[in-house]
Design a protein around this motif. Structure first.
Motif, PDB file in Angstrom:
ATOM      1  N   GLY A  14       0.864  -1.186   0.000  1.00  0.00           N
ATOM      2  CA  GLY A  14       0.000   0.000   0.000  1.00  0.00           C
ATOM      3  C   GLY A  14       0.895   1.228   0.000  1.00  0.00           C
ATOM      4  N   ASP A  41     -10.664  -1.625  -4.752  1.00  0.00           N
ATOM      5  CA  ASP A  41     -10.575  -0.232  -5.214  1.00  0.00           C
ATOM      6  C   ASP A  41     -11.541   0.619  -4.394  1.00  0.00           C
ATOM      7  N   GLU A  44     -10.310   7.807  -2.159  1.00  0.00           N
ATOM      8  CA  GLU A  44      -9.870   8.446  -0.909  1.00  0.00           C
ATOM      9  C   GLU A  44      -9.310   9.833  -1.228  1.00  0.00           C
ATOM     10  N   SER A  90      -8.109   7.243  -6.964  1.00  0.00           N
ATOM     11  CA  SER A  90      -8.630   5.872  -7.001  1.00  0.00           C
ATOM     12  C   SER A  90      -7.501   5.048  -6.418  1.00  0.00           C
ATOM     13  N   ARG A  91      -7.768   4.369  -5.300  1.00  0.00           N
ATOM     14  CA  ARG A  91      -6.676   3.674  -4.618  1.00  0.00           C
ATOM     15  C   ARG A  91      -6.058   2.584  -5.493  1.00  0.00           C
ATOM     16  N   ASP A  95      -2.130   3.143  -5.829  1.00  0.00           N
ATOM     17  CA  ASP A  95      -1.242   2.158  -5.192  1.00  0.00           C
ATOM     18  C   ASP A  95      -0.387   1.459  -6.249  1.00  0.00           C
ATOM     19  N   MET A 276      -3.255   8.698   5.369  1.00  0.00           N
ATOM     20  CA  MET A 276      -2.269   8.577   4.290  1.00  0.00           C
ATOM     21  C   MET A 276      -1.023   9.390   4.621  1.00  0.00           C
TER      22      MET A 276
END
Ligand SMILES: Cc1cc2nc3c(=O)[nH]c(=O)nc-3n(C[C@H](O)[C@H](O)[C@H](O)COP(=O)(O)OP(=O)(O)OC[C@H]3O[C@@H](n4cnc5c(N)ncnc54)[C@H](O)[C@@H]3O)c2cc1C
Length: 451
Positions: A14, A41, A44, A90-91, A95, A276
């Motif tokens: 991550g 997904d 965030e 969009s994670r 990532d 984060m």
């Protein structure tokens, strides 16, 4: 089964693990990053200082698929505040881009499950899902909330976030909104093209099955303040994703064999907006910590332990207390079970120590990528302490200013020792803002060491 050897293995790719892999590979360590690739997904928001951290580390926000800063409207306590903003990601894309950057920096990537992390007399190992093993001089635990909890963990009220996409009328300005309701709070992201992400935070106890989750969402979304703020939501909205969001101090003690970063160490309520930032800042500290653990003596290893106690565990307590105070601000719902539980965790202590005048303390700080013990200046607006301003050791500057026979100036010599004109100006301006322009005879904090 095969065994792969490297200097540093990181379990979990991550933001914390991937960013640490970038930095450790750049620092010359033979680094392997293991990620299961199974993280769902979701949308965030990144605070601007996360984006600044990437920029300062020569990572282009556009390459990391980080969106522009969107205005954020908060309706907390019934007041509208539009002063803040956040960058939407969009994670899945973000990532993956970070893991790609880790590979570009020279880290090896393995997409599989890390089943078990084991410390050995020398180094540590990771057993992978296919039965093979990675042996490393150091293994870093970065599996986020899926990492096992360590002894002495501390967990806040059980909280769940129910999230998913819905639609709205296209043409609105892209923006985010935070809306409190009696049973929790809602985060809403509009992309301007009619696509909307909703995240509803509620008490985990309020949900017993999918039907009760849908019913809870309906109640929260049909609240009058929500309809007034973002309009009605489609009647068939059903959250695709259920995620636990309790604040957890996962590992109160530093483990020099299996150090932890990101959510694997401290997982925060998303209300903090700090998750984060904590993930990337704990990764930033991993290069000096790895240097201390792999190449340092007993003193530097002790520095790593103290740094963890102060910066990692300290962040948890500070952030959950800030969050508690934020929940307390929403007085309209103080008696509702969701809000009542969160007004009391973790305790009644102030979020920041009460500092009424500048004081000097000693702390372990990162300097030139090394952990060192330094004097720090603790002020009412920097209760965590400051070691340097514009690169200049601030306590020494303060003493020099206090001892100077003629005032130290920003434009003519004499300048602060070791500082150029611009740095002297920056230090004097910083001190002037705090009423310390003429220097100060700062007192050590009672009891000496702060950490
Ligand atoms: C609902 C929700 C909303 C949030 N919203 C925000 C927000 O808007 N802004 C913000 O700053 N923070 C937010 N957070 C917090 C943020 O998501 C986390 O703090 C951040 O993702 C932590 O990064 P990490 O790398 O430590 O962990 P993670 O992002 O969880 O990454 C862990 C990685 O490890 C991998 N992994 C897990 N188990 C294994 C295994 N056994 N083997 C191999 N790989 C494994 C996973 O696939 C994943 O890629 C939110 C959190 C939640 C739950």
């Amino acid at each position: 089964m095969s065994t792969h050897r490297c200097d540093i293995a990181i379990a979990g790719g991550g933001p914390a693990g991937a960013f640490a892999a970038i930095l450790l590979a750049r620092a010359g360590y033979d680094t392997t990053l293991i990620d299961s690739g199974t993280s769902p997904d979701r949308i965030e928001g990144l605070s601007p200082r996360v984006v600044d951290t990437f920029r300062r580390s020569d990572l282009d926000p556009a390459v990391l698929a980080i969106g522009p800063r969107l205005p954020r409207r908060s309706l907390w306590s019934g007041k509208t505040d539009s002063g803040n903003g956040e960058h939407i990601v969009s994670r899945r894309r973000f990532d993956q881009a970070l893991r790609d950057a880790a590979a570009d920096a020279g880290a090896g990537l393995i997409t599989t499950r890390a089943e078990r992390l084991t410390a050995a007399a020398k180094g540590a190992s990771v057993r992978l899902a296919d039965g093979s093993t990675i042996e490393a001089r150091l293994v870093i635990e970065a599996r986020g909330r899926r990492a096992p909890m360590a002894a002495g963990r501390l967990r806040g009220p059980a909280t769940i976030a129910l999230s998913g996409f819905t639609t709205t009328t296209p043409g609105a300005t892209p923006a985010t909104a935070v809306i409190p309701v009696p049973e929790g709070w809602i985060w809403c992201v509009d992309d301007g093209d009619g696509k909307r992400w909703l995240q509803l935070s509620a008490d985990a106890d309020a949900i017993t099955d999918a039907g009760s989750a849908d019913a809870l969402c309906r109640r929260m979304l049909d609240d009058d303040t929500v309809i007034a703020a973002i309009g009605p939501t489609e009647t068939d909205f059903s959250p695709a994703l259920h995620r636990g969001t309790d604040s957890v101090l996962v590992a109160p003690e530093f483990d020099p064999k299996l150090p932890r970063i990101g959510d694997a160490a401290v997982a925060l309520d998303p209300l903090s907006g700090h998750g984060m930032f904590f993930a990337v800042s704990s990764a930033l500290a991993m290069v000096p910590i790895a240097d201390a653990l792999l190449n340092g003596d007993a003193e530097t290893i002790d520095y790593a332990r103290r740094f963890y106690a102060d910066r990692i565990v300290g962040t948890f307590y500070r952030q959950v207390r800030v969050g508690r105070d934020f929940y307390r601000l929403e007085e309209r719902y103080a008696e509702e079970p969701f809000w009542a539980k969160r007004r009391d965790f973790p305790d009644d202590m102030p979020a920041y120590g009460v500092v009424t005048e500048p004081q000097v303390s000693i702390a372990v700080v990162v300097e030139d990528n090394r952990l060192v013990e330094r004097e720090i200046l603790v002020t009412p607006d920097h209760p965590g302490g400051v070691a340097r301003v514009a690169g200049v050791p601030i306590v020494a500057a303060l003493r020099e200013l206090a001892a100077a026979e003629t005032p130290i100036q920003e434009s003519d010599p004499p300048l602060i020792s070791g500082a150029d004109r611009a740095q002297t100006a920056a230090v004097i301006a910083w001190l002037a803002e705090r009423g310390l322009a003429g220097g100060a005879d700062v007192r050590p904090i009672e009891g000496g060491r702060k950490v």
